[in-house]
Design a protein around this motif. Structure first.
Motif, PDB file in Angstrom:
ATOM      1  N   LYS A   1       0.845  -1.191   0.000  1.00 57.70           N
ATOM      2  CA  LYS A   1       0.000   0.000   0.000  1.00 57.70           C
ATOM      3  C   LYS A   1       0.881   1.242   0.000  1.00 57.70           C
TER       4      LYS A   1
ATOM      5  N   VAL B   1       8.153  -6.916   7.031  1.00 59.60           N
ATOM      6  CA  VAL B   1       8.891  -6.105   8.002  1.00 59.60           C
ATOM      7  C   VAL B   1       8.246  -6.329   9.352  1.00 59.60           C
ATOM      8  N   GLY B   2       8.939  -7.045  10.235  1.00 55.73           N
ATOM      9  CA  GLY B   2       8.417  -7.288  11.576  1.00 55.73           C
ATOM     10  C   GLY B   2       7.323  -8.342  11.572  1.00 55.73           C
ATOM     11  N   PHE B   3       6.660  -8.454  12.733  1.00 53.03           N
ATOM     12  CA  PHE B   3       5.660  -9.495  12.942  1.00 53.03           C
ATOM     13  C   PHE B   3       4.244  -8.987  12.734  1.00 53.03           C
ATOM     14  N   PHE B   4       4.105  -7.759  12.271  1.00 50.10           N
ATOM     15  CA  PHE B   4       2.768  -7.166  12.265  1.00 50.10           C
ATOM     16  C   PHE B   4       2.153  -7.105  10.877  1.00 50.10           C
TER      17      PHE B   4
ATOM     18  N   ASP C   1       3.308  -5.871   8.147  1.00 51.81           N
ATOM     19  CA  ASP C   1       3.706  -4.788   7.274  1.00 51.81           C
ATOM     20  C   ASP C   1       4.797  -5.289   6.324  1.00 51.81           C
TER      21      ASP C   1
ATOM     22  N   GLN D   1      10.698  -6.780  18.845  1.00 48.18           N
ATOM     23  CA  GLN D   1      11.412  -5.662  18.229  1.00 48.18           C
ATOM     24  C   GLN D   1      11.148  -4.373  18.995  1.00 48.18           C
TER      25      GLN D   1
ATOM     26  N   SER E   1      11.138  -1.476  17.871  1.00 47.80           N
ATOM     27  CA  SER E   1      10.329  -0.519  17.117  1.00 47.80           C
ATOM     28  C   SER E   1       8.859  -0.578  17.539  1.00 47.80           C
TER      29      SER E   1
ATOM     30  N   LEU F   1       5.607   2.180  17.466  1.00 52.77           N
ATOM     31  CA  LEU F   1       4.306   1.830  16.893  1.00 52.77           C
ATOM     32  C   LEU F   1       3.197   1.969  17.941  1.00 52.77           C
TER      33      LEU F   1
ATOM     34  N   LEU G   1       5.678   2.468  10.799  1.00 52.42           N
ATOM     35  CA  LEU G   1       5.225   1.126  10.437  1.00 52.42           C
ATOM     36  C   LEU G   1       3.705   1.093  10.266  1.00 52.42           C
ATOM     37  N   GLY G   2       3.276   0.745   9.075  1.00 57.24           N
ATOM     38  CA  GLY G   2       1.850   0.561   8.820  1.00 57.24           C
ATOM     39  C   GLY G   2       1.025   1.818   8.978  1.00 57.24           C
TER      40      GLY G   2
END
Lengths: 295, 283
Positions: free
Chosen positions: A49, A98-101, A103, B104, B106, B110, B212-213
């Motif tokens: 996105k 990227v990471g566990f979420f 993204d 993490q 980060s 978030l 992030l996101g």
């Protein structure tokens, strides 16, 4: 007073709008810098996105500016790369978690060792590389492993616990423990026997007369020397006999001629034949050879 | 003994046995409460109608709106910034120390961004202003009511709603989002300072978490909630002041009631927006 109110309200709203725009731009795009566009194309279902980071060898160099859904199963991705960064032409674009979420980011990975100075120009399209395993794939794998473990656990429950295998195993362990105790007992007994044997051996060893052994060894050594000298003499005799036999085999000597020359044999045979005929003649005509004269 | 002229055969309540009498009192109180709630909702709708009617008189409310914007927005800025600063830093600190090993870092950025922007920034700004601005609004209008200044305005053919309520409503609707922008920025900023300088998170980790996101709709969601909270604060506070009963006690009661109703309304609106709009935050 009223004018002062208007000024303060105006300042506050203006500052708020600036803070809002700057914050959103920084969070979504990383700043005000527009950068230059690069394009790539991925298959559907990448969770991409607008605003997601673009990484070059792990370093954030821009953001995803736009994602267009194509009807043929692909996504056209517009990336905006900061002007100070240049992407080598050997780079491939992949979507990386990227990471566990959940993204993701667009990862541009150049080929190491290749020419890194030749770079993409603004508006170029970066080829897509092989997709990496994302969190979803890893979770699917983990899910299948979990399912397999569940099946194994169920099978163990059925075969080992429910079918009495665990009880048998416990019984086997008990029997093994008893066997080990017996073996321990036997080993203790054998240890005692071995101790006794060693003691007896030590006693026998102490009872042996070393002087007698020494004289026996001395005699054995003398006998051995005597046997050695005898063997040397026999060797000398054998060599002389060999010389004798060699001379006998030689045609030039008397014995050699006797053994190898057939002339003697024939002469002897002729002589024997003559003697034989002479004896026969004597027998037939004794008067011819024997004349008896009495007086 | 009570007599009911409309129901001559009705038996007075006091003549019933004590158990039945208690039940009758209970149901009477419940029905009175339900009817009172409906009456209140109906009164709010009428008040809303009056506000809608008053919007057609901009000459009356526009000059006053600027002054109210200063009262509600500029004067509330220090309190809002202090509250948001502490909330952001506490969120960062708590998140950092609740994390188990392996997560993490980060995540701190978030969590700070999501909690401040999506929830606590607008909510705490709304609740703080419900106490500070809402109570003041109710007291002002209530005092004008009990001192018959509102009646005087009506006598002068001035629409009191257009002069007293609409400017406060518009000012709150505009200034709550503005204050929320500052609250969000200060909350995230204080979270950054606390995370980086007090808990040892690297600035890049915190910034990665912040980005992030992120979706622009998260900010829209935050400001939308702030707008609704601003409307709720000014509407309920102005209404409670507008219907204040005579005397200082009446004004005080209205003020307390306004703070309670406004706070509950803010929480209900917060829950409603979460239920209705939170699914869109995922895209």
């Amino acid at each position: 007073m009223k004018r002062r109110d208007e000024v303060s309200v105006g300042i506050m709203i203006t500052v708020a709008v600036v803070v809002l725009l700057a914050g959103v731009l920084w969070l979504a795009r990383g700043g005000l810098s527009s950068g230059y566009p690069l394009y790539t194309r991925f298959a559907w279902g990448q969770n991409l996105k607008q605003g997601q980071p673009v990484l070059l060898a792990g370093v954030n160099i821009g953001y995803v500016d736009n994602v267009e859904l194509r009807p043929d199963g692909y996504l056209d991705v517009v990336m905006r790369v900061n002007n100070q960064y240049h992407v080598p032409k050997t780079a491939k674009a992949t979507v990386r978690a990227v990471g566990f979420f959940g993204d993701v980011a667009v990862a541009l990975t150049p080929k190491l060792g290749a020419n890194l100075t030749d770079t993409f120009a603004a508006g170029d399209t970066i080829p897509a590389g092989a997709p990496e395993a994302g969190v979803a794939e890893i979770m699917t794998k983990a899910d299948s492993i979990s399912g397999a473990l569940s099946q194994i656990t169920h099978a163990l429950q059925v075969q080992v616990v429910d079918a009495g295998g665990l009880r048998d195993l416990r019984r086997t362990i008990g029997a093994t423990t008893a066997l080990a105790a017996q073996l321990q007992k036997i080993a203790t007994q054998q240890n005692d026997n071995l101790t006794q044997t060693l003691t007896a051996y030590r006693n026998v060893a102490q009872s042996i007369d070393t002087a007698q052994i020494d004289s026996t060894v001395h005699s054995f050594r003398a006998s051995s020397q005597y046997v050695s000298s005898t063997a040397a003499k026999l060797d000398t005799a054998a060599s002389r006999l060999n010389e004798l036999l060699a001379k006998a085999n030689n045609d030039r000597g008397t014995l050699g001629l006797l053994l190898s020359d057939s002339t003697l044999y024939r002469n002897l045979r002729n002589s024997l034949a003559s003697a034989d005929s002479l004896l026969a003649d004597i027998k037939a005509h004794p008067g011819r050879y024997i004349s008896v004269h009495i007086f | 003994m009570t007599h009911f002229p409309h129901h001559p055969h009705a038996r007075p309540t006091d003549t019933f046995p004590v158990v039945q009498r208690t039940g009758i009192h209970f149901f009477r109180r419940v029905s009175r409460g339900v009817l009172g709630a409906f009456e209140k909702v109906g009164a709010w709708v009428y008040f809303l109608r009056d506000i809608g009617r008053a919007l057609s008189e901009p000459a009356t409310y526009v000059p006053e709106t600027i002054r109210q914007m200063k009262n509600i927005g500029v004067d509330s800025l220090p309190l809002t910034v202090i509250v948001a600063g502490f909330i952001g830093s506490v969120i960062a600190l708590q998140t950092r120390y609740q994390m188990f090993p392996g997560v993490q870092l980060s995540l701190v950025g978030l969590a700070t961004r999501q909690m401040v922007i999506l929830e606590l920034g607008p909510l705490l700004t709304g609740l703080v202003l419900a106490g500070r601005v809402g109570a003041r609004m109710t007291a002002e209008i209530g005092t004008m009511r009990v001192t018959e200044q509102i009646d005087a305005l009506e006598t002068l053919a001035y629409d009191p709603v257009a002069f007293l309520v609409v400017p406060r409503l518009l000012a709150a609707i505009v200034m709550l989002p503005v204050l929320t922008v500052f609250a969000n920025a200060v909350g995230v900023g204080s979270g950054y300072l606390m995370g980086v300088y007090a808990t040892g998170i690297s600035p890049s980790d915190f910034k990665d978490g912040l980005k992030l996101g992120f979706g622009t709709f998260q900010v829209v969601y935050s400001l939308l909630k702030a707008t609704m909270f601003g409307g709720a604060i000014s509407f309920f506070s102005a209404y409670e002041g507008y219907i204040a009963e005579a005397g200082a006690e009446g004004v005080g009661r209205s003020t307390a009631s306004a703070v309670v109703i406004t706070s509950v309304a803010i929480l209900v609106l917060d829950a409603l927006t979460a239920v209705l709009l939170a699914p869109y935050l995922q895209s």
